[in-house]
Scaffold this motif. Structure first.
Motif, PDB file in Angstrom:
ATOM      1  N   TYR A  54       0.854  -1.201   0.000  1.00  0.00           N
ATOM      2  CA  TYR A  54       0.000   0.000   0.000  1.00  0.00           C
ATOM      3  C   TYR A  54       0.882   1.239   0.000  1.00  0.00           C
ATOM      4  O   TYR A  54       1.896   1.293   0.705  1.00  0.00           O
ATOM      5  N   ALA A  55       0.505   2.243  -0.794  1.00  0.00           N
ATOM      6  CA  ALA A  55       1.216   3.523  -0.855  1.00  0.00           C
ATOM      7  C   ALA A  55       0.203   4.645  -0.632  1.00  0.00           C
ATOM      8  O   ALA A  55      -0.452   5.087  -1.579  1.00  0.00           O
ATOM      9  N   PRO A  56       0.027   5.116   0.603  1.00  0.00           N
ATOM     10  CA  PRO A  56      -1.025   6.089   0.894  1.00  0.00           C
ATOM     11  C   PRO A  56      -0.844   7.444   0.222  1.00  0.00           C
ATOM     12  O   PRO A  56      -1.828   8.134  -0.043  1.00  0.00           O
ATOM     13  N   LEU A  57       0.394   7.855  -0.047  1.00  0.00           N
ATOM     14  CA  LEU A  57       0.598   9.159  -0.674  1.00  0.00           C
ATOM     15  C   LEU A  57       0.225   9.146  -2.148  1.00  0.00           C
ATOM     16  O   LEU A  57      -0.461  10.051  -2.637  1.00  0.00           O
ATOM     17  N   LYS A  58       0.679   8.120  -2.875  1.00  0.00           N
ATOM     18  CA  LYS A  58       0.403   8.040  -4.305  1.00  0.00           C
ATOM     19  C   LYS A  58       0.510   6.593  -4.752  1.00  0.00           C
ATOM     20  O   LYS A  58       1.601   6.021  -4.717  1.00  0.00           O
ATOM     21  N   PRO A  59      -0.590   5.980  -5.141  1.00  0.00           N
ATOM     22  CA  PRO A  59      -0.534   4.567  -5.515  1.00  0.00           C
ATOM     23  C   PRO A  59       0.312   4.339  -6.757  1.00  0.00           C
ATOM     24  O   PRO A  59       0.467   5.234  -7.595  1.00  0.00           O
ATOM     25  N   PRO A  60       0.856   3.158  -6.901  1.00  0.00           N
ATOM     26  CA  PRO A  60       1.736   2.882  -8.044  1.00  0.00           C
ATOM     27  C   PRO A  60       1.039   2.923  -9.390  1.00  0.00           C
ATOM     28  O   PRO A  60       1.708   3.022 -10.417  1.00  0.00           O
ATOM     29  N   ASP A  61      -0.298   2.865  -9.409  1.00  0.00           N
ATOM     30  CA  ASP A  61      -1.025   2.954 -10.679  1.00  0.00           C
ATOM     31  C   ASP A  61      -1.600   4.341 -10.925  1.00  0.00           C
ATOM     32  O   ASP A  61      -2.423   4.524 -11.821  1.00  0.00           O
ATOM     33  N   GLU A  78       4.734 -12.931  -3.690  1.00  0.00           N
ATOM     34  CA  GLU A  78       3.542 -12.589  -4.455  1.00  0.00           C
ATOM     35  C   GLU A  78       2.963 -11.334  -3.813  1.00  0.00           C
ATOM     36  O   GLU A  78       2.580 -11.355  -2.638  1.00  0.00           O
ATOM     37  N   VAL A  79       2.930 -10.232  -4.552  1.00  0.00           N
ATOM     38  CA  VAL A  79       2.584  -8.928  -3.981  1.00  0.00           C
ATOM     39  C   VAL A  79       1.213  -8.490  -4.478  1.00  0.00           C
ATOM     40  O   VAL A  79       0.976  -8.414  -5.690  1.00  0.00           O
ATOM     41  N   THR A  80       0.326  -8.186  -3.547  1.00  0.00           N
ATOM     42  CA  THR A  80      -1.009  -7.695  -3.867  1.00  0.00           C
ATOM     43  C   THR A  80      -1.092  -6.203  -3.544  1.00  0.00           C
ATOM     44  O   THR A  80      -0.771  -5.794  -2.413  1.00  0.00           O
ATOM     45  N   LEU A  81      -1.478  -5.391  -4.513  1.00  0.00           N
ATOM     46  CA  LEU A  81      -1.752  -3.983  -4.238  1.00  0.00           C
ATOM     47  C   LEU A  81      -3.086  -3.941  -3.490  1.00  0.00           C
ATOM     48  O   LEU A  81      -4.152  -4.059  -4.084  1.00  0.00           O
ATOM     49  N   ALA A  82      -3.008  -3.776  -2.174  1.00  0.00           N
ATOM     50  CA  ALA A  82      -4.180  -3.963  -1.323  1.00  0.00           C
ATOM     51  C   ALA A  82      -5.200  -2.847  -1.466  1.00  0.00           C
ATOM     52  O   ALA A  82      -6.408  -3.093  -1.406  1.00  0.00           O
ATOM     53  N   SER A  83      -4.739  -1.611  -1.661  1.00  0.00           N
ATOM     54  CA  SER A  83      -5.649  -0.473  -1.743  1.00  0.00           C
ATOM     55  C   SER A  83      -5.016   0.623  -2.580  1.00  0.00           C
ATOM     56  O   SER A  83      -3.790   0.758  -2.615  1.00  0.00           O
ATOM     57  N   THR A  84      -5.846   1.412  -3.246  1.00  0.00           N
ATOM     58  CA  THR A  84      -5.376   2.596  -3.973  1.00  0.00           C
ATOM     59  C   THR A  84      -5.923   3.869  -3.346  1.00  0.00           C
ATOM     60  O   THR A  84      -5.865   4.937  -3.965  1.00  0.00           O
ATOM     61  N   LEU A  85      -6.442   3.783  -2.114  1.00  0.00           N
ATOM     62  CA  LEU A  85      -6.931   4.981  -1.432  1.00  0.00           C
ATOM     63  C   LEU A  85      -5.785   5.949  -1.203  1.00  0.00           C
ATOM     64  O   LEU A  85      -4.784   5.600  -0.570  1.00  0.00           O
ATOM     65  N   ARG A  86      -5.933   7.156  -1.713  1.00  0.00           N
ATOM     66  CA  ARG A  86      -4.911   8.181  -1.523  1.00  0.00           C
ATOM     67  C   ARG A  86      -5.308   9.051  -0.337  1.00  0.00           C
ATOM     68  O   ARG A  86      -6.290   9.794  -0.390  1.00  0.00           O
ATOM     69  N   SER A  87      -4.539   8.967   0.730  1.00  0.00           N
ATOM     70  CA  SER A  87      -4.919   9.639   1.974  1.00  0.00           C
ATOM     71  C   SER A  87      -4.375  11.059   2.088  1.00  0.00           C
ATOM     72  O   SER A  87      -4.500  11.680   3.141  1.00  0.00           O
ATOM     73  N   ARG A  88      -3.832  11.609   1.032  1.00  0.00           N
ATOM     74  CA  ARG A  88      -3.143  12.898   1.132  1.00  0.00           C
ATOM     75  C   ARG A  88      -4.097  14.053   1.388  1.00  0.00           C
ATOM     76  O   ARG A  88      -5.115  14.215   0.717  1.00  0.00           O
ATOM     77  N   ASN A 103       4.645   6.861   4.648  1.00  0.00           N
ATOM     78  CA  ASN A 103       3.722   7.295   5.691  1.00  0.00           C
ATOM     79  C   ASN A 103       4.239   8.593   6.305  1.00  0.00           C
ATOM     80  O   ASN A 103       5.357   8.645   6.795  1.00  0.00           O
ATOM     81  N   TYR A 104       3.445   9.656   6.224  1.00  0.00           N
ATOM     82  CA  TYR A 104       3.815  10.895   6.914  1.00  0.00           C
ATOM     83  C   TYR A 104       2.563  11.699   7.209  1.00  0.00           C
ATOM     84  O   TYR A 104       1.454  11.305   6.845  1.00  0.00           O
ATOM     85  N   TYR A 105       2.727  12.830   7.897  1.00  0.00           N
ATOM     86  CA  TYR A 105       1.572  13.494   8.503  1.00  0.00           C
ATOM     87  C   TYR A 105       0.560  14.027   7.491  1.00  0.00           C
ATOM     88  O   TYR A 105      -0.614  14.211   7.831  1.00  0.00           O
ATOM     89  N   LYS A 106       0.953  14.269   6.259  1.00  0.00           N
ATOM     90  CA  LYS A 106      -0.011  14.700   5.246  1.00  0.00           C
ATOM     91  C   LYS A 106      -0.636  13.531   4.496  1.00  0.00           C
ATOM     92  O   LYS A 106      -1.615  13.728   3.766  1.00  0.00           O
ATOM     93  N   ALA A 107      -0.091  12.351   4.660  1.00  0.00           N
ATOM     94  CA  ALA A 107      -0.622  11.150   3.994  1.00  0.00           C
ATOM     95  C   ALA A 107      -0.343   9.927   4.853  1.00  0.00           C
ATOM     96  O   ALA A 107       0.458   9.063   4.490  1.00  0.00           O
TER      97      ALA A 107
END
Length: 358
Positions: A7-14, A38-48, A88-92
């Motif tokens: 998971y990448a909360p700031l900016k998803p890989p797609d 085996e890697v699953t992209l669990a979420s694309t929610l952008r929390s920024r 992971n940081y305070y804006k995302a």
């Protein structure tokens, strides 16, 4: 085979917009897969939340709860063995990973996490608290710069592993070396703030250069007009390339003589890795983050101003042998520390430290 959630909360890989952050997220997924996972992209929610909007933060917390409810049963079905979150940081903050990993009883790991306890008051207070809580929950945090490591070490809970993962290019080998006989090159998005500050330094430096020189600029963005105005006094000595595809950008590196980018408040700067991989000498300021990815060399302090940058540019432009030596050292540095094999080894150590095995 390891089964990992990513998971990448700031900016998803797609995400459709290219950036260094997206490139790192993609590179991490590739590196983890190459370790045998085996890697699953669990979420694309952008929390920024870039503006400290408490209503937006409340909405994102609610969306995260919906994601958590979906992902816990998915993780059980797919038998995830660990969760890895990037940036992971305070804006995302990561509003999802700790809860899902905790419910599944699996290790939770972070890459490029930052702590900012001064943000626990103010418009990002709830997000900052969430980012701190997520960092506390991590069994392993891979830090990418010495600056991040300082606060991570200071605030690490007992038993947490901190491992240095150097920023890396998602490739096994170096590209062909540049000829180092063409124009200077600057690469950067054109937006207000730190990027525009770097362009202002470039323009001021160019006023101090003498003789025959040329500069190509790769990049675009909402501040394009401001950058064009800064470069207008130099006429056709400065050429705008616009936003480039990966292949076109590699072509720009291949024909350049050096990379010139001051690096105001860069986290580390992917362009520095790409340019050095192509064998370009780099003219940059000696700044936190930036210095973590540059080969040993001469980099003026920010307080030395444009004159010091102009002096370094003049020396490199006047002496081909100096460019060749600096470029060769840059390629050696990238080959040793900043390619996919080194990243795979480091990630493997971290997964082992968290108790994750194939």
């Amino acid at each position: 085979m390891m089964r990992l959630a990513f998971y990448a909360p700031l900016k998803p890989p797609d995400h459709p917009t290219p950036s260094g952050d997206r490139a790192m997220a993609r590179g991490l997924m590739t590196a983890l897969e190459r370790t045998g996972a085996e890697v699953t992209l669990a979420s694309t929610l952008r929390s920024r939340d870039g503006s400290g909007d408490t209503a937006l933060q409340a909405s994102l917390f609610a969306q995260a709860e919906e994601q958590i409810a979906r992902l816990i049963p998915q993780g059980r079905r797919e038998r995830w063995q660990a969760w890895v979150s990037y940036h992971n940081y305070y804006k995302a903050p990561d509003l999802i990973g700790p809860a899902v990993a905790g419910a599944l009883g699996i290790p939770y790991l972070q890459v490029e996490s930052t702590r900012a306890r001064k943000r626990l008051a103010g418009p990002w207070a709830d997000f900052a608290a969430a980012a701190e809580s997520a960092a506390d929950a991590a069994a392993v945090i891979f830090y990418v710069t010495a600056r991040d490591a300082e606060t991570l070490r200071r605030d690490a809970p007992t038993g947490q592993h901190l491992i240095h993962l150097r920023p890396f290019l998602c490739r096994d080998t170096l590209p062909d070396a540049a000829a180092l006989s063409g124009p200077m090159l600057s690469v950067g998005m054109m937006r207000a703030g730190d990027k525009l500050a770097s362009y202002r330094i470039i323009a001021k430096t160019l006023t101090l250069l003498e003789g025959d020189w040329a500069l190509e600029i790769a990049g675009d963005g909402p501040a394009r007009a401001e950058v064009a105005a800064l470069m207008a006094p130099f006429g056709d000595k400065v050429r705008f390339l616009g936003a480039l595809t990966e292949d076109a950008l590699q072509g720009a590196y291949a024909r350049a003589s050096l990379l010139f980018w001051p690096g105001v408040n860069e986290a580390f700067g992917l362009t520095y890795l790409e340019a050095q991989a192509a064998g370009l000498p780099v003219v940059a300021q000696n700044r936190p983050g930036v210095r973590d990815v540059l080969a040993p060399g001469i980099y003026p302090a920010p307080e030395d101003g444009a004159a010091a940058l102009a002096h370094r540019l003049t020396a490199l432009l006047a002496k081909p042998e100096l460019r060749q030596a600096a470029g060769a050292a840059a390629r050696d540095h990238i080959a040793a520390h900043h390619l996919l094999p080194a990243a795979m080894q480091c990630l493997g150590r971290g997964l082992s430290a968290a108790g994750v095995a194939a």
